[in-house]
Structure formats: C-alpha cells, structure tokens
Design a protein around this motif. Structure first.
Motif, PDB file in Angstrom:
ATOM      1  N   PRO A 159       0.805  -1.232   0.000  1.00 13.45           N
ATOM      2  CA  PRO A 159       0.000   0.000   0.000  1.00 13.45           C
ATOM      3  C   PRO A 159       0.840   1.284   0.000  1.00 13.45           C
ATOM      4  O   PRO A 159       0.455   2.277  -0.614  1.00 13.45           O
ATOM      5  CB  PRO A 159      -0.823  -0.117   1.283  1.00 13.45           C
ATOM      6  CG  PRO A 159      -0.907  -1.566   1.541  1.00 13.45           C
ATOM      7  CD  PRO A 159       0.368  -2.168   1.044  1.00 13.45           C
ATOM      8  N   TYR A 160       1.993   1.262   0.693  1.00 12.83           N
ATOM      9  CA  TYR A 160       2.814   2.474   0.775  1.00 12.83           C
ATOM     10  C   TYR A 160       3.608   2.737  -0.507  1.00 12.83           C
ATOM     11  O   TYR A 160       4.310   3.733  -0.621  1.00 12.83           O
ATOM     12  CB  TYR A 160       3.754   2.425   1.992  1.00 12.83           C
ATOM     13  CG  TYR A 160       4.426   1.087   2.212  1.00 12.83           C
ATOM     14  CD1 TYR A 160       5.621   0.768   1.588  1.00 12.83           C
ATOM     15  CD2 TYR A 160       3.830   0.142   3.054  1.00 12.83           C
ATOM     16  CE1 TYR A 160       6.229  -0.468   1.787  1.00 12.83           C
ATOM     17  CE2 TYR A 160       4.431  -1.101   3.266  1.00 12.83           C
ATOM     18  CZ  TYR A 160       5.627  -1.404   2.623  1.00 12.83           C
ATOM     19  OH  TYR A 160       6.216  -2.621   2.826  1.00 12.83           O
ATOM     20  N   ASP A 161       3.477   1.825  -1.491  1.00 13.39           N
ATOM     21  CA  ASP A 161       4.119   2.033  -2.793  1.00 13.39           C
ATOM     22  C   ASP A 161       3.133   2.563  -3.834  1.00 13.39           C
ATOM     23  O   ASP A 161       3.538   3.056  -4.883  1.00 13.39           O
ATOM     24  CB  ASP A 161       4.686   0.697  -3.326  1.00 13.39           C
ATOM     25  CG  ASP A 161       5.711   0.086  -2.393  1.00 13.39           C
ATOM     26  OD1 ASP A 161       6.604   0.830  -1.937  1.00 13.39           O
ATOM     27  OD2 ASP A 161       5.626  -1.130  -2.117  1.00 13.39           O
ATOM     28  N   ILE A 162       1.849   2.413  -3.565  1.00 14.03           N
ATOM     29  CA  ILE A 162       0.833   2.665  -4.595  1.00 14.03           C
ATOM     30  C   ILE A 162       0.846   4.115  -5.087  1.00 14.03           C
ATOM     31  O   ILE A 162       0.936   4.371  -6.288  1.00 14.03           O
ATOM     32  CB  ILE A 162      -0.587   2.278  -4.094  1.00 14.03           C
ATOM     33  CG1 ILE A 162      -0.625   0.802  -3.663  1.00 14.03           C
ATOM     34  CG2 ILE A 162      -1.638   2.552  -5.168  1.00 14.03           C
ATOM     35  CD1 ILE A 162      -0.322  -0.209  -4.727  1.00 14.03           C
ATOM     36  N   ALA A 163       0.752   5.079  -4.174  1.00 12.93           N
ATOM     37  CA  ALA A 163       0.685   6.491  -4.597  1.00 12.93           C
ATOM     38  C   ALA A 163       1.958   6.892  -5.340  1.00 12.93           C
ATOM     39  O   ALA A 163       1.905   7.608  -6.349  1.00 12.93           O
ATOM     40  CB  ALA A 163       0.466   7.388  -3.388  1.00 12.93           C
ATOM     41  N   TYR A 164       3.111   6.406  -4.838  1.00 16.03           N
ATOM     42  CA  TYR A 164       4.410   6.759  -5.424  1.00 16.03           C
ATOM     43  C   TYR A 164       4.516   6.267  -6.867  1.00 16.03           C
ATOM     44  O   TYR A 164       4.814   7.040  -7.788  1.00 16.03           O
ATOM     45  CB  TYR A 164       5.521   6.149  -4.561  1.00 16.03           C
ATOM     46  CG  TYR A 164       6.916   6.368  -5.081  1.00 16.03           C
ATOM     47  CD1 TYR A 164       7.556   7.592  -4.947  1.00 16.03           C
ATOM     48  CD2 TYR A 164       7.611   5.323  -5.702  1.00 16.03           C
ATOM     49  CE1 TYR A 164       8.848   7.779  -5.416  1.00 16.03           C
ATOM     50  CE2 TYR A 164       8.900   5.504  -6.174  1.00 16.03           C
ATOM     51  CZ  TYR A 164       9.515   6.734  -6.029  1.00 16.03           C
ATOM     52  OH  TYR A 164      10.792   6.919  -6.496  1.00 16.03           O
ATOM     53  N   TRP A 165       4.236   4.965  -7.076  1.00 10.91           N
ATOM     54  CA  TRP A 165       4.363   4.415  -8.426  1.00 10.91           C
ATOM     55  C   TRP A 165       3.195   4.831  -9.322  1.00 10.91           C
ATOM     56  O   TRP A 165       3.359   4.971 -10.544  1.00 10.91           O
ATOM     57  CB  TRP A 165       4.494   2.888  -8.369  1.00 10.91           C
ATOM     58  CG  TRP A 165       5.865   2.473  -7.910  1.00 10.91           C
ATOM     59  CD1 TRP A 165       6.224   1.933  -6.706  1.00 10.91           C
ATOM     60  CD2 TRP A 165       7.083   2.620  -8.643  1.00 10.91           C
ATOM     61  NE1 TRP A 165       7.577   1.726  -6.637  1.00 10.91           N
ATOM     62  CE2 TRP A 165       8.145   2.145  -7.819  1.00 10.91           C
ATOM     63  CE3 TRP A 165       7.400   3.117  -9.903  1.00 10.91           C
ATOM     64  CZ2 TRP A 165       9.471   2.135  -8.227  1.00 10.91           C
ATOM     65  CZ3 TRP A 165       8.736   3.110 -10.314  1.00 10.91           C
ATOM     66  CH2 TRP A 165       9.755   2.628  -9.486  1.00 10.91           C
ATOM     67  N   SER A 166       2.030   5.040  -8.748  1.00  9.12           N
ATOM     68  CA  SER A 166       0.879   5.502  -9.547  1.00  9.12           C
ATOM     69  C   SER A 166       1.161   6.877 -10.144  1.00  9.12           C
ATOM     70  O   SER A 166       0.816   7.150 -11.298  1.00  9.12           O
ATOM     71  CB  SER A 166      -0.392   5.565  -8.697  1.00  9.12           C
ATOM     72  OG  SER A 166      -0.793   4.271  -8.320  1.00  9.12           O
ATOM     73  N   GLU A 167       1.773   7.745  -9.337  1.00 11.24           N
ATOM     74  CA  GLU A 167       2.112   9.083  -9.830  1.00 11.24           C
ATOM     75  C   GLU A 167       3.079   8.978 -11.007  1.00 11.24           C
ATOM     76  O   GLU A 167       2.920   9.656 -12.027  1.00 11.24           O
ATOM     77  CB  GLU A 167       2.723   9.915  -8.693  1.00 11.24           C
ATOM     78  CG  GLU A 167       3.078  11.336  -9.059  1.00 11.24           C
ATOM     79  CD  GLU A 167       1.877  12.220  -9.375  1.00 11.24           C
ATOM     80  OE1 GLU A 167       2.100  13.318  -9.937  1.00 11.24           O
ATOM     81  OE2 GLU A 167       0.728  11.837  -9.086  1.00 11.24           O
ATOM     82  N   LYS A 168       4.074   8.102 -10.888  1.00 11.22           N
ATOM     83  CA  LYS A 168       5.063   7.925 -11.969  1.00 11.22           C
ATOM     84  C   LYS A 168       4.400   7.341 -13.224  1.00 11.22           C
ATOM     85  O   LYS A 168       4.679   7.768 -14.343  1.00 11.22           O
ATOM     86  CB  LYS A 168       6.205   7.011 -11.502  1.00 11.22           C
ATOM     87  CG  LYS A 168       7.127   7.677 -10.478  1.00 11.22           C
ATOM     88  CD  LYS A 168       8.335   6.812 -10.202  1.00 11.22           C
ATOM     89  CE  LYS A 168       9.309   7.474  -9.237  1.00 11.22           C
ATOM     90  NZ  LYS A 168       9.762   8.799  -9.629  1.00 11.22           N
ATOM     91  N   LEU A 169       3.506   6.352 -13.016  1.00  9.36           N
ATOM     92  CA  LEU A 169       2.806   5.748 -14.157  1.00  9.36           C
ATOM     93  C   LEU A 169       1.891   6.769 -14.834  1.00  9.36           C
ATOM     94  O   LEU A 169       1.810   6.833 -16.060  1.00  9.36           O
ATOM     95  CB  LEU A 169       2.000   4.523 -13.687  1.00  9.36           C
ATOM     96  CG  LEU A 169       1.119   3.832 -14.743  1.00  9.36           C
ATOM     97  CD1 LEU A 169       1.949   3.325 -15.912  1.00  9.36           C
ATOM     98  CD2 LEU A 169       0.327   2.682 -14.125  1.00  9.36           C
ATOM     99  N   LYS A 170       1.220   7.562 -14.010  1.00  8.23           N
ATOM    100  CA  LYS A 170       0.299   8.582 -14.553  1.00  8.23           C
ATOM    101  C   LYS A 170       1.064   9.572 -15.434  1.00  8.23           C
ATOM    102  O   LYS A 170       0.606   9.961 -16.500  1.00  8.23           O
ATOM    103  CB  LYS A 170      -0.398   9.306 -13.389  1.00  8.23           C
ATOM    104  CG  LYS A 170      -1.576  10.154 -13.814  1.00  8.23           C
ATOM    105  CD  LYS A 170      -2.456  10.557 -12.635  1.00  8.23           C
ATOM    106  CE  LYS A 170      -1.803  11.551 -11.727  1.00  8.23           C
ATOM    107  NZ  LYS A 170      -2.711  12.117 -10.722  1.00  8.23           N
ATOM    108  N   ILE A 171       2.253   9.952 -14.971  1.00  8.90           N
ATOM    109  CA  ILE A 171       3.072  10.888 -15.748  1.00  8.90           C
ATOM    110  C   ILE A 171       3.548  10.219 -17.044  1.00  8.90           C
ATOM    111  O   ILE A 171       3.465  10.804 -18.124  1.00  8.90           O
ATOM    112  CB  ILE A 171       4.280  11.386 -14.907  1.00  8.90           C
ATOM    113  CG1 ILE A 171       3.777  12.242 -13.735  1.00  8.90           C
ATOM    114  CG2 ILE A 171       5.264  12.173 -15.767  1.00  8.90           C
ATOM    115  CD1 ILE A 171       4.828  12.518 -12.666  1.00  8.90           C
ATOM    116  N   ALA A 172       4.015   8.953 -16.922  1.00  7.95           N
ATOM    117  CA  ALA A 172       4.530   8.240 -18.100  1.00  7.95           C
ATOM    118  C   ALA A 172       3.426   7.962 -19.122  1.00  7.95           C
ATOM    119  O   ALA A 172       3.620   8.108 -20.329  1.00  7.95           O
ATOM    120  CB  ALA A 172       5.168   6.922 -17.660  1.00  7.95           C
ATOM    121  N   LYS A 173       2.266   7.577 -18.625  1.00 10.04           N
ATOM    122  CA  LYS A 173       1.177   7.136 -19.511  1.00 10.04           C
ATOM    123  C   LYS A 173       0.328   8.303 -20.013  1.00 10.04           C
ATOM    124  O   LYS A 173      -0.088   8.331 -21.163  1.00 10.04           O
ATOM    125  CB  LYS A 173       0.311   6.139 -18.719  1.00 10.04           C
ATOM    126  CG  LYS A 173      -0.688   5.370 -19.545  1.00 10.04           C
ATOM    127  CD  LYS A 173      -1.431   4.380 -18.661  1.00 10.04           C
ATOM    128  CE  LYS A 173      -2.511   3.666 -19.449  1.00 10.04           C
ATOM    129  NZ  LYS A 173      -3.256   2.729 -18.603  1.00 10.04           N
TER     130      LYS A 173
END
Length: 650
Positions: A307-321
C-alpha cells in the motif's frame, strides 16, 4: 436589508456561548410544556414552534462545534465535550415525550396539511419512534443513557484521532530521502535541520506520492494506519451500544435501524448493490494493479507492491502514460483564482452571483461571500480551505442557519461553511491546489448549494435537513463531475505567475486521467462500504475478521497485518455515516445520471439547469429524494451511468 449573524465566537468568549446553549435548552423545555397545554393543537401553533425551537438551539451550538473543528484547543474541546451530554439528554427527552408524539399523530391524521408540512410531520414521527417514544419508562431511561454515552464515545474517537494526527512527525535530514520531491512540497516541509512530515493530509500525501525512500514511506504509512490504538476499545463499545439501541427499538441490528431514514430498503439490498459493483469492477481493478506492478518492475522496483508504494508508483505511471503530473498542474490552480473560477462557472450554470463580504472570521485565511440569484438573495457562505494546526483533517460542509420563514412570517436566510485542508499559503508562495483538491472544492460547494438554495419554508425539511442520508451526496458528487470539463477549466485554470491558461493538451490529459485507476478507487470505496454495513449487520463479531473477509472479496492491493484502518475510520465511528457509508456510491448513481443529462445536452443548458435548480436544490428535503430526481429527469435513475462515468466496462 436582511441581517446575517456575525461569527464572533472565539476561545476567549466560548464559555458565554455555552451558557446561551444551556439557557436555550431550558427555555425550550419551558416552551414545550406550554405548547402541550394548547387545547386545539394545529400545525401552525404546535409543529412550527417545535421546529423553530430546534433551529434556535442549532444556531447557538453550531459555532461552538465549528470552532472546535477548525481551531481546536483544550478550551474549545472542553466546552464541546461538556455540551454533548446535555444536548443528547435534551434530544432524547424530547424524542421520548409521548404527549408530543400523540399530538403530532393527531395533527397528521386529522388536519389538512400541505405536502411540505406532511413531510415535516412524517419525519418527526419516525424520529420519535426511533427515540423510543413507545418504550416502557425503564427502557426509555436505558436508551437515554445509551445515546449520551454514544455521543461521548464518538467525541473521544474523533479527539483521539485528531491528537494522534497532530502529535506525529517524521524528521528527515538526509537530502537523498527527499531528492525527488517538488520544490513547493520541500518548502512546506522545511524545518531548521531538515524536513518535517506529518500525518496531516497535505504533508502525508506529499511524501507518499513523491518520497523516494521506501523505508520512509512505510514508516509514515505505518504511523498513519496505526493512529489512535485506544480507539480499538471505543469501536467495540460503540458497536455494542448501537446494537443494544437497535434491539431496544425492535430492530434486528443497527444496520436495519439506520435504514429507517434512508432511501435503501434493506441492508441485504445494499450489500447486493455493493457486491454487484465489486464484481463488475474487480477484474478491471486487478488489471490496473498488475499494470502498476509491471511498470514498477520495469523501472527498478525489485519487490511486490505494498500500500505504501501505490501512490508513489501511480504518480510515476500517470506521468509516463498520461503526462499528468500534479506538480505541473498546481501553478494553474492558485486557491483564490480557483474559488473565483468556480463562482464564475456557477454564475454561468445557475446565474448565481457571489460577493465577498467584510465580516468577522475565525482565521485570517477565511473568506465570507454573500450569494444571490437575479430575483432573490440566497445566503452567506464561509470558505476555509487551508490546512493548519488544530484543524480537523479532511473536507466538509456544515450549516449554521437553515432557510425558513420565522414566526413573524419573514424569510431567514441560510448560512453555511465549507472547510478543507489544502496546502497553506506562505510569505513566499500562495496556496496551490492539486487537481484532486479542485474536485474536493467543487464537491463541498455542491453540498453548500444544496443547503443554501432552498426555498422551503419549514426548517426541518429545508436545505440538507430532511434529505435521506443516502441521497445527501447527490448534489455534491454531481458538481464535482464538472471539475475537469474543458469549458469549466478554461474559466479559471491560469498560471498564477504568468497568467497563461492551462494548455488544451494538459486539459485533455487531465480528463483522461480522471478515470486513471478508477476501478482500483472503486473497489477501495466498496471495501469501506461493505465493512461498515457488515460490521453493523453481524455484530457481535470480530471487527478485524470482517474487514479481512471484505478485503479478500473486493480488494486487489495486499494489506500488511499491522494495518488498523478501522482505528481512523471517523466517518462511521465519529461521524454520521454509521451503516451509511454505502451512500456515497448509492448517491453516485443519481449524480452520474444527472451529470450526463447536462453533458449530453451542452453544459450550459438553461432549461436543464433551471429544472435541476428548482426540482433538486430549491426543494431541499421537502419531499423524498427519488421524487425530486424523477421531477428533474422525468424518469428513474439509471445505474449503468455510474460505471460509464468511471470508465468501467461492467
């Protein structure tokens, strides 16, 4: 010129306000005794005075409650805590007064009442029945004790949560552990020998979203999901008392009791509704989670996401995608410009006008506005959006005065507050909002309009009063859906330094991003709703076990065993959402359906806007919400609109 009250309550004079509340309780008791001596009771000489007594009491108590939430101190907390049992005792006494109940029944059965008046008396009769008016004396006394104890326990729950949130801090001195963080987030966190992060929403979200240190993210997350362990005992005590209360009143469980004042017919219907949404959403949520896991692995994460990784990696994916980076958007959403832009939108949609008023406020960042329509004055709205010490987390709308007609036949104009916890302004930078904050602002304004635009004469069913709990989120969710529409964003999304409008491409990306991980968000909300309903249906039960079972059924993100989310679930243990959290999704069906009526016919469609204004907002709680929806739409709501809005192919 109509008079509006001034918010002059402070920590220094709050004791005087407390005395006014206690005095009003005593006066109301005397008035009630006098009302009961009236030989020929009618709606006008009996029911209206009852409502006005309640309105007066709320008028004096509301600023105390509000100040305690927005500028909490030992003094405000003490006064608030001292008043809760007094108010609970008074309301339970009133609700158990058989003579009042009999008079209301007689007025309802024998007198010719308008539809508005019928709704007032019907709601009152239900309230009396739920207050135990028909119980024997001994059981009434027991119910009174339960109600008082419940109000005390809920207040303690909220206070434990606020205290735990305020007390925690994570200090970072190693620059590597903040290396990826945006400049303004670092500025906000800067302290003398490093950076300070707390459990308050802007600070917590900032590190969970951008903090590069996985160990630090887990440290912060663990602190957040294990806040206020003393609430564990309170949860069991609250659930036990609610169950006792339900049994006393003849209900199988508290879930059934809760639904007496809601649109939904049974707990089973709600569970079925939520589980059906989960079944349709979970496959897509699973795909979204797998996509995130794959993206993280490709970018160097040699671990299974927690759970503590979700916001961090989601933000990166959102930017990439999607090329949507909150930090790139924030300069276009300066707080005051965004508020004014929302006002401009509401002017175009409903012809509402907003004028800033110079009047006392509880903090220098708070603003007050007078609202009007072309043909009438509407009311006043206080707007308090910045996070600060001593302010309860989250965002909400609350009311101070309800629109009604007083004993002299004069209109009393409504007053409401909107509160949020957005990034505070500083000497060097204004308050800049994330796109999600803009949605929150629109949401709370939707609640405020529902309260303020009422044209109902009877205070008990005016504004949000008398609206079924599972319909109360309808106008707020409806308005938030416009926050990412290009025609709306073009009114206010401008760079705070250059004045340059938000580029069209960024608007399109934002709109596409609206449904980024929408199925994951959906199952998360369904988890909360199902947990709430099942724990109230199945008590006595192991609370953690229910939560674990629900997570197994609907969740796609693994949860560490130390997660004690329930300790911080203030909505149901310290707020009004007990066995009612499902209402967010229930109301979303109405709001999604209404939103598409606007979008499909052009956002600024005067005919549809006028119908929504008149049939939904101006009617308040004066008739069942389903009747209001049908009067507006000309048909029943369509549930597929919700999945369509979220981009979920169910």
């Amino acid at each position: 010129m109509p008079k509006f009250p001034k918010f002059t309550i402070t920590e220094e004079n709050i004791e005087k306000q407390k005395e006014l509340v206690l005095k009003t309780i005593e006066e109301n008791r005397e008035k009630l005794a006098n009302l009961l001596t009236i030989p020929k009771k009618s709606y006008e000489n009996f029911v209206r005075p009852l409502q006005l007594m309640e309105e007066k009491l709320g008028f004096y108590f509301s600023p105390i409650s509000h100040l305690n939430y927005v500028k909490n101190s030992p003094k405000t907390q003490k006064v608030y805590d001292e008043l809760l049992p007094e108010l609970s005792r008074y309301h339970t006494e009133l609700g158990q007064n058989g003579a009042v109940y009999d008079a209301l029944k007689e007025i309802f059965e024998l007198q010719d009442l308008s539809n508005e008046q019928k709704k007032v008396v019907t709601d009152m009769l239900i309230e009396f029945e739920l207050s135990g008016v028909a119980l024997p004396q001994k059981e009434q006394e027991e119910l009174k004790k339960i109600n008082i104890k419940l109000s005390e326990l809920s207040s303690s729950f909220a206070q434990n949560l606020l205290k735990a949130t305020d007390e925690y801090e994570m200090l970072i001195t190693d620059p590597k552990e903040v290396a990826e963080m945006p400049e303004d987030e670092l500025r906000a966190a800067k302290v003398e020998n490093g950076w300070r992060f707390t459990l308050k929403q802007p600070s917590y979200i900032a590190y969970m979203t951008y903090g590069p240190s996985r160990e630090r993210r887990e440290e912060l997350y663990k602190a957040y999901v294990t806040r206020a362990p003393e609430n564990e005992k309170l949860i069991n005590a609250i659930l036990e008392l609610r169950h006792k209360k339900a049994k006393l009143l003849g209900f199988k469980n508290y879930a059934k009791l809760s639904l007496e004042t809601k649109m939904a017919q049974s707990p089973e219907e709600i569970v079925s509704f939520l589980e059906d949404l989960a079944k349709k959403s979970k496959p897509q949520a699973q795909k979204e989670f797998e996509e995130l896991q794959q993206f993280a692995k490709e970018n160097g994460a040699a671990y299974e996401l927690q759970p503590y990784d979700i916001a961090y990696w989601s933000e990166k994916l959102k930017i990439a995608k999607l090329d949507v980076d909150d930090e790139k958007y924030k300069p276009y959403f300066e707080k005051d410009a965004t508020v004014n832009g929302l006002f401009t939108f509401l002017n175009r949609l409903f012809k509402l006008q907003f004028q800033e008023i110079d009047t006392p406020v509880w903090h220098e960042s708070v603003k007050c506005y007078e609202i009007s329509l072309p043909h009438r004055l509407v009311g006043r709205l206080y707007v308090d959006l910045e996070a600060r010490e001593g302010k309860r987390g989250g965002a909400w709308m609350d009311e101070w005065v309800t629109h009604h007609v007083d004993e002299k036949g004069e209109v009393v104009y409504p007053v409401a507050y909107i509160v949020a916890n957005f990034a505070p302004s500083s000497d060097t930078a204004p308050s800049l909002l994330r796109p999600d904050d803009v949605v929150t602002l629109f949401h709370e304004m939707g609640h405020a309009l529902h309260h303020l635009l009422s044209e109902v004469k009877e205070p008990a069913v005016s504004g949000i009063a008398g609206v079924e709990w599972d319909a109360v989120e309808f106008p707020s969710q409806f308005l938030e859906n416009f926050a990412y529409e290009e025609e709306v964003l073009s009114l206010f999304a401008k760079h705070y330094q250059t004045g340059e409008p938000l580029p069209k491409e960024m608007i399109e990306n934002l709109k596409r991003a609206k449904n980024f991980q929408s199925a994951m968000a959906m199952v998360r909300q369904l988890e909360f709703g199902l947990f709430d309903m099942k724990v109230h249906m199945q008590w006595p039960v192991d609370v953690q076990q229910i939560l674990d079972e629900v997570r197994k059924e609907v969740s796609v993100v693994p949860v560490p065993p130390y997660n004690k989310f329930q300790w911080g679930f203030g909505h149901i243990f310290a707020g009004g959402y007990a066995a009612g959290y499902y209402s967010y999704k229930w109301a979303e069906v109405l709001s999604a359906d209404a939103f598409f009526m606007f979008v499909d016919n052009g956002i600024y469609n005067d005919e549809i806007a006028e119908s929504y204004l008149q049939e939904i907002l101006c009617k308040g709680g004066s008739r069942p919400a389903m009747e209001s929806f049908k009067a507006f739409a000309g048909r029943e709501p369509r549930s597929e609109a919700l999945l369509k809005l979220c981009g979920i192919e169910g």
